[in-house]
Design a protein around this motif. Sequence first.
Motif, PDB file in Angstrom:
ATOM      1  N   TYR A  77       0.831  -1.209   0.000  1.00 11.16           N
ATOM      2  CA  TYR A  77       0.000   0.000   0.000  1.00 11.16           C
ATOM      3  C   TYR A  77       0.866   1.259   0.000  1.00 11.16           C
ATOM      4  O   TYR A  77       0.581   2.221  -0.719  1.00 11.16           O
ATOM      5  CB  TYR A  77      -0.934   0.013   1.205  1.00 11.16           C
ATOM      6  CG  TYR A  77      -1.787   1.263   1.246  1.00 11.16           C
ATOM      7  CD1 TYR A  77      -2.931   1.348   0.479  1.00 11.16           C
ATOM      8  CD2 TYR A  77      -1.407   2.361   2.021  1.00 11.16           C
ATOM      9  CE1 TYR A  77      -3.699   2.505   0.475  1.00 11.16           C
ATOM     10  CE2 TYR A  77      -2.167   3.514   2.031  1.00 11.16           C
ATOM     11  CZ  TYR A  77      -3.313   3.583   1.258  1.00 11.16           C
ATOM     12  OH  TYR A  77      -4.051   4.730   1.253  1.00 11.16           O
ATOM     13  N   ARG A  78       1.919   1.263   0.788  1.00  7.27           N
ATOM     14  CA  ARG A  78       2.777   2.449   0.844  1.00  7.27           C
ATOM     15  C   ARG A  78       3.401   2.738  -0.525  1.00  7.27           C
ATOM     16  O   ARG A  78       3.447   3.890  -0.973  1.00  7.27           O
ATOM     17  CB  ARG A  78       3.867   2.264   1.902  1.00  7.27           C
ATOM     18  CG  ARG A  78       3.361   2.417   3.332  1.00  7.27           C
ATOM     19  CD  ARG A  78       4.511   2.280   4.330  1.00  7.27           C
ATOM     20  NE  ARG A  78       4.075   2.484   5.700  1.00  7.27           N
ATOM     21  CZ  ARG A  78       3.968   3.677   6.285  1.00  7.27           C
ATOM     22  NH1 ARG A  78       4.270   4.773   5.587  1.00  7.27           N
ATOM     23  NH2 ARG A  78       3.567   3.786   7.541  1.00  7.27           N
ATOM     24  N   LYS A  80       2.292   1.767  -3.498  1.00  7.65           N
ATOM     25  CA  LYS A  80       1.266   2.140  -4.470  1.00  7.65           C
ATOM     26  C   LYS A  80       0.742   3.539  -4.196  1.00  7.65           C
ATOM     27  O   LYS A  80       0.473   4.315  -5.127  1.00  7.65           O
ATOM     28  CB  LYS A  80       0.114   1.119  -4.420  1.00  7.65           C
ATOM     29  CG  LYS A  80      -0.624   0.995  -5.738  1.00  7.65           C
ATOM     30  CD  LYS A  80       0.309   0.396  -6.790  1.00  7.65           C
ATOM     31  CE  LYS A  80      -0.302   0.432  -8.158  1.00  7.65           C
ATOM     32  NZ  LYS A  80       0.618  -0.017  -9.196  1.00  7.65           N
ATOM     33  N   GLU A  81       0.603   3.881  -2.934  1.00  9.25           N
ATOM     34  CA  GLU A  81       0.141   5.220  -2.574  1.00  9.25           C
ATOM     35  C   GLU A  81       1.155   6.273  -3.047  1.00  9.25           C
ATOM     36  O   GLU A  81       0.775   7.314  -3.601  1.00  9.25           O
ATOM     37  CB  GLU A  81      -0.067   5.320  -1.066  1.00  9.25           C
ATOM     38  CG  GLU A  81      -0.637   6.658  -0.622  1.00  9.25           C
ATOM     39  CD  GLU A  81      -0.590   6.827   0.887  1.00  9.25           C
ATOM     40  OE1 GLU A  81      -1.659   6.955   1.496  1.00  9.25           O
ATOM     41  OE2 GLU A  81       0.536   6.820   1.439  1.00  9.25           O
ATOM     42  N   PHE A  85      -0.041   9.016  -5.692  1.00  8.47           N
ATOM     43  CA  PHE A  85      -0.047  10.398  -5.216  1.00  8.47           C
ATOM     44  C   PHE A  85       0.953  11.249  -5.985  1.00  8.47           C
ATOM     45  O   PHE A  85       0.748  12.452  -6.191  1.00  8.47           O
ATOM     46  CB  PHE A  85       0.254  10.450  -3.718  1.00  8.47           C
ATOM     47  CG  PHE A  85      -0.916  10.036  -2.860  1.00  8.47           C
ATOM     48  CD1 PHE A  85      -2.069   9.515  -3.423  1.00  8.47           C
ATOM     49  CD2 PHE A  85      -0.860  10.168  -1.473  1.00  8.47           C
ATOM     50  CE1 PHE A  85      -3.143   9.126  -2.632  1.00  8.47           C
ATOM     51  CE2 PHE A  85      -1.923   9.792  -0.679  1.00  8.47           C
ATOM     52  CZ  PHE A  85      -3.071   9.265  -1.257  1.00  8.47           C
ATOM     53  N   LEU A 242      -7.408   5.842  -7.512  1.00  8.88           N
ATOM     54  CA  LEU A 242      -7.660   6.204  -6.112  1.00  8.88           C
ATOM     55  C   LEU A 242      -8.793   5.369  -5.524  1.00  8.88           C
ATOM     56  O   LEU A 242      -8.724   4.946  -4.367  1.00  8.88           O
ATOM     57  CB  LEU A 242      -7.982   7.693  -6.016  1.00  8.88           C
ATOM     58  CG  LEU A 242      -6.811   8.658  -6.287  1.00  8.88           C
ATOM     59  CD1 LEU A 242      -7.326  10.084  -6.415  1.00  8.88           C
ATOM     60  CD2 LEU A 242      -5.767   8.564  -5.172  1.00  8.88           C
ATOM     61  N   LEU A 245      -7.488   1.993  -4.778  1.00 11.54           N
ATOM     62  CA  LEU A 245      -6.685   2.040  -3.553  1.00 11.54           C
ATOM     63  C   LEU A 245      -7.593   2.010  -2.322  1.00 11.54           C
ATOM     64  O   LEU A 245      -7.302   1.324  -1.333  1.00 11.54           O
ATOM     65  CB  LEU A 245      -5.842   3.309  -3.561  1.00 11.54           C
ATOM     66  CG  LEU A 245      -4.504   3.272  -2.809  1.00 11.54           C
ATOM     67  CD1 LEU A 245      -3.618   2.165  -3.331  1.00 11.54           C
ATOM     68  CD2 LEU A 245      -3.801   4.619  -2.946  1.00 11.54           C
ATOM     69  N   LYS A 246      -8.688   2.726  -2.389  1.00 12.10           N
ATOM     70  CA  LYS A 246      -9.657   2.711  -1.289  1.00 12.10           C
ATOM     71  C   LYS A 246     -10.276   1.328  -1.122  1.00 12.10           C
ATOM     72  O   LYS A 246     -10.435   0.819  -0.009  1.00 12.10           O
ATOM     73  CB  LYS A 246     -10.747   3.753  -1.568  1.00 12.10           C
ATOM     74  CG  LYS A 246     -11.803   3.865  -0.486  1.00 12.10           C
ATOM     75  CD  LYS A 246     -12.815   4.938  -0.849  1.00 12.10           C
ATOM     76  CE  LYS A 246     -13.937   4.999   0.174  1.00 12.10           C
ATOM     77  NZ  LYS A 246     -14.956   6.021  -0.193  1.00 12.10           N
ATOM     78  N   PRO A 285      -2.287   1.652   6.545  1.00  9.93           N
ATOM     79  CA  PRO A 285      -3.398   1.676   5.588  1.00  9.93           C
ATOM     80  C   PRO A 285      -4.771   1.752   6.248  1.00  9.93           C
ATOM     81  O   PRO A 285      -5.723   2.236   5.619  1.00  9.93           O
ATOM     82  CB  PRO A 285      -3.233   0.349   4.833  1.00  9.93           C
ATOM     83  CG  PRO A 285      -1.832  -0.062   5.068  1.00  9.93           C
ATOM     84  CD  PRO A 285      -1.479   0.428   6.431  1.00  9.93           C
ATOM     85  N   THR A 290      -5.366   7.996   7.076  1.00  8.74           N
ATOM     86  CA  THR A 290      -5.020   7.520   5.736  1.00  8.74           C
ATOM     87  C   THR A 290      -6.236   7.551   4.822  1.00  8.74           C
ATOM     88  O   THR A 290      -6.174   8.037   3.683  1.00  8.74           O
ATOM     89  CB  THR A 290      -4.456   6.083   5.820  1.00  8.74           C
ATOM     90  OG1 THR A 290      -3.329   6.071   6.702  1.00  8.74           O
ATOM     91  CG2 THR A 290      -4.035   5.592   4.457  1.00  8.74           C
ATOM     92  N   LEU A 294      -7.006   9.992   1.528  1.00  8.78           N
ATOM     93  CA  LEU A 294      -7.414   9.406   0.255  1.00  8.78           C
ATOM     94  C   LEU A 294      -8.703  10.045  -0.256  1.00  8.78           C
ATOM     95  O   LEU A 294      -8.842  10.359  -1.446  1.00  8.78           O
ATOM     96  CB  LEU A 294      -7.595   7.894   0.437  1.00  8.78           C
ATOM     97  CG  LEU A 294      -7.664   7.020  -0.817  1.00  8.78           C
ATOM     98  CD1 LEU A 294      -6.425   7.200  -1.676  1.00  8.78           C
ATOM     99  CD2 LEU A 294      -7.811   5.564  -0.407  1.00  8.78           C
ATOM    100  N   ASN A 297      -7.985  13.507  -1.710  1.00  9.79           N
ATOM    101  CA  ASN A 297      -7.411  13.459  -3.056  1.00  9.79           C
ATOM    102  C   ASN A 297      -8.457  13.107  -4.100  1.00  9.79           C
ATOM    103  O   ASN A 297      -8.415  13.605  -5.231  1.00  9.79           O
ATOM    104  CB  ASN A 297      -6.253  12.463  -3.099  1.00  9.79           C
ATOM    105  CG  ASN A 297      -5.010  12.987  -2.391  1.00  9.79           C
ATOM    106  OD1 ASN A 297      -4.774  14.196  -2.361  1.00  9.79           O
ATOM    107  ND2 ASN A 297      -4.227  12.093  -1.808  1.00  9.79           N
TER     108      ASN A 297
END
Length: 863
Positions: A77-78, A80-81, A85, A242, A245-246, A285, A290, A294, A297
Motif C-alpha cells: 500500500y505504501r 502504491k500510494e 499520489f 484512487l 486504492l480505497k 493503511p 489515511t 485518500l 485526493n
Amino acid sequence: MKFSHSIQFNAVPDWSSNYISYSNLKKLIYSLERQINKPQGEAQDEENTSLLGGSLDPDTTFKRMLDSELDKVCSFYRLKELEIFGELDQFLKDAQDYEAETQDVNMDDVVDTENQRRMSRSQSVFNAPFRRKRRRSTMSVSFEEPELEDDSDSDAEDSAAMLKKKPSMKPRSKSAFQTTPDLSGMAESREDLRAPDTSPSFLRRRPSLALELDANDPGQVSALYDSGITLKKRAISLYVSLCELKSFIQLNQTGFKKATKKYDKVCNRDIRKNYMEKVVNPSYPFQEATLGHLEENIAKVEKVYADIVTKGDQDMARRELRLHLREHVVWERNTVWREMIGIERKAQAANLGIRQTLLGGGQDPSRVRLQGDRDASESKEIVTPVGRYRCPRWLFSSTFFTLVTTLAIFLLLLFVPILKKPEQQNCFAMLIFVSLLWATEVIPLFVTSLLIPFLVVVLRIMRSDDKPHQRLDSKAATKAVFAAMWTPVIMLLLGGFTIAAALSKYHIAKMMATFVLSKAGTKARTVLITNMFVGMFLSMWISNVAAPVLCFSIIQPMLRNLPADSNMSKALILGIALASNIGGAASPIASPQNIIALQNMKPSPSWGVWFFVALPVCIISIVLIWLLLLVSFKPGRGTTIVPIRPMKDKLNGVQYFIISVTLVTIVLWCTSHQLEGIFGDMGVIAIIPMVLFFGTGILTKEDFNNFLWTIIILAAGGLSLGRAVSSSGLLHTIAKSIIENVEDLSVYGVLVVFAALVLVVATFISHTVAALIILPLVQQVGASMKEPHPNLLVMGSALMCSAAMGLPTSGFPNMTAIMMEVPETGVRYLHVKHFLTRGIPSSLLTFGVVITVGYGLMVATGL
C-alpha cells in the motif's frame, strides 16, 4: 458468495498477489484446529509441527501468520500510494497550467472549431473517391489529402462531440468536453452533420476568438483541445486508481476481520477484538487519517474534472466519474469472473473424472463428458451399401436406445388390443410409458410430468363424471386435467417450502441443530444418535432434501478432526442420510410422497393423526438403525470427538416472528379437521405463512424462484396421472384383477404385500415416482375390498416409500451422502458397499416396524 471468492472477484487483477491470503489462513486455521483437538500425549505429526514452527501455541502461530500478511499488505500500500499520489501531484500542476492558458479563451469555441475541422476532414475523406477527377488549373483549389490521425483517443473525442450541431441558434452543450450525449434534437443534429452548410453568409455565426487564434496560429487550437482531452483522460485514470486504492484498504480490512473471526469460531479462541484494535487498526493503511487523506485526493480529482469538463458542476463531475469507474470495474470483473469460472469448471471436470473412476464407470459416459474430451469427435462414421455417412454420436448412446425402446413399447401398447375399452387401452399405454420414462430418467422427471396432460388430452383418456361411459372431448378434458394438477395439496407443498426457506435463510434451523448437538458430549454412540435425530427432525420441517445438506455442514468441524478412514465418519454420514430418509415420513410436508398420499386419502387425515402414527414408527426405526451402525461400524474405537459449539447469536425480532408464524401454522394444520368450517382445507392454511413471509419482505421473489419447482411439477403431473387413470376406469379394472388374487388375504396381509412391493420399487427408482405410480392403485384396491381400508393401505405404503434406502440412488439424502469427500484428498467417505451392507438391513428393519407398530397405530386411529 464465500469471502475467498469475493476477494478474487473484487480485487484489482494486477494487485491480486498483494491482498491478504485468506485461503491460506483458512488452511492454517483448520490445521491448528486438528492440532488443538489432538488427545494429550499423542505423538505430534511432523507436518503439523513444522507448520507450527516448532511451537505448539496456536495463538502465537496464527498471529505470526497474520503479522506476515499485514506486513505484505502495508508494504504494497505504501509503495502504491506513493506512486499514485506522485501522479496526482503532477496532474494538479498540469491542470493549473492548463487553466492559466485557457483563462481568456472560451473552450466551447475551441471544441466547436476543432470538431468542425475534424468533421470536414472526415467528410473529405469519405467523399473523395466519388468526386470526379478535375484537371488542375490556376483557377481550381488544390485538394489536400487529410493527414492520418491516431484514433486511440476516439472515446475522448466523444460521440457527443460528433453529434454536436454546427453553430446555430440553439443553446450550447453545458460541458466543453461533455461525454453524455444530448438526446434532445439528436435527429436534427445528425441531419446537420450529413448536409453541407448551405445557409446564407449573413446567418452564419461570426468568427470567434478561437477562430481568430486558429487563423493566426493553426496549431494553437488543436493543442488546447488535445490538452483538455488528455487532462480529462488522466483525471478518469487517477480517479479509478484512487478508488481502487480505497477498495484495497476495505477488502483487506474485511479479510483480517473475517480471518480472526473464523479462527475464534473454529478453534474456540478470543483474539479478534484485541488483534484488530491493537495491531490491524493502528497500521498505516487502516488508520482514519489515511482514509481521510485518500478521500481528500479523490475530491481534488473531482474538482479538477468539474473545472475542465463540466464547467464547475461538481455533482455532474462526480456522476460522470462514477460512471467511468463503473464501466471500468464491470469490464474488469467480467474478465476476472470468466477466468474464475473457467478454472472452477476445469476443477469440477477433473473431480468428475476421478469420481467416475472411483465409481467404476457406473454412470453412462454419454451423460458425463470430461473437459479434456470436448475436442474429441462428436460424430461417428457409419458405412452403408449406398455410401459413408457421419451421424451424431449421441445416436449410438445407451440413453438414446432406451428412449427409442420406450417409445416402441408405447406405440405397441397403443395398437395391440389388451383391454376392451379404447380409453382404458390408451391410458394403460400412457401409464407404462411415463412409468418407464420416470424409472429410466432418459429425460428429466418433471418433463415426463409435463407430458401427462398432453397425452391425456390427445389420446382422449378421460371420461365424464356424469356419464361414465362417455369420453370427454379435447376441450373438456383440458379443463379437467389441468384442474387436477392444481389442488390444495400443491398449496400445502408450497407452504412447506415457504416455512423451510424462512427457517433456513434466517439460520433458525441451524441454531436449533447446533444447540441440540452441543449437548451430545463426546461419546461416539451419543453423538451418532443425536445427529440422527436432528437429521430426522430437520427433515420434518425443511424437507429431507435440505436437511442432510445442513447437517453435513454442521458436522464439518467434527469430520475435519477425525482420520479420513475413521469408522465414526462413515457411521455419522450414513446415519444422518438414513435418518433423513426416515424423517421424510414424519410429517405431511416432509417429502412429496406424503403430499401424494394425502391426495389419495379420502378424507385426508389431520396432522395430529399423522404424527400419532408416523412419529413412533420413525423413532423406533432410527433407534434400530443406530444399533445396527454401532454393531457394524464400532465407531467408538480410538475415536476422539470434537464437540460442536452452539451458535452464540441471540434471536432477533424477525426470527421470533418466523418461529411464531411457523408454530401457529403447524397448530392450524394439526387441527384442520376441526376448522374445516373456517378454512376448508389445509391448502388454504398454507397461504398464511406465504402471505406473511413474502408480504413483509422476510422472503423475496428470489427465494420464491428458488423453490424446488421441478418437485412441484412432478407432483402436479402425478396428480393429473392419478385423475386420468381413475377417470378412464383403468384403475378400477387393475384393482379388480389384483383383488381376485388377494381376496383371501386380510387387510393386514394386503398391507404386507403392498409394503413389500413399494419397498422394492422405491429402492430402484425415486421415492416420489414410486408413490406416484403405486399409491393411486393401493387406494383403489383398499376401497374395493370387502372391508375397505384405503387410508390405512395408502399411509402404510407412503411410510414405506421413505424407508427404501438400500442404494446410493434410493433418495436425495443417500445421493448427498455418497458424494461427501475428504477435503484434503478428495476421496469419498462412503462407497456403494456401505449402502448395500447397512442400507438394505435398515430398510428391512423399518419394514418390520411399519407392518407391526405402524399397523397397530393406524388401526387404533380408525384409518
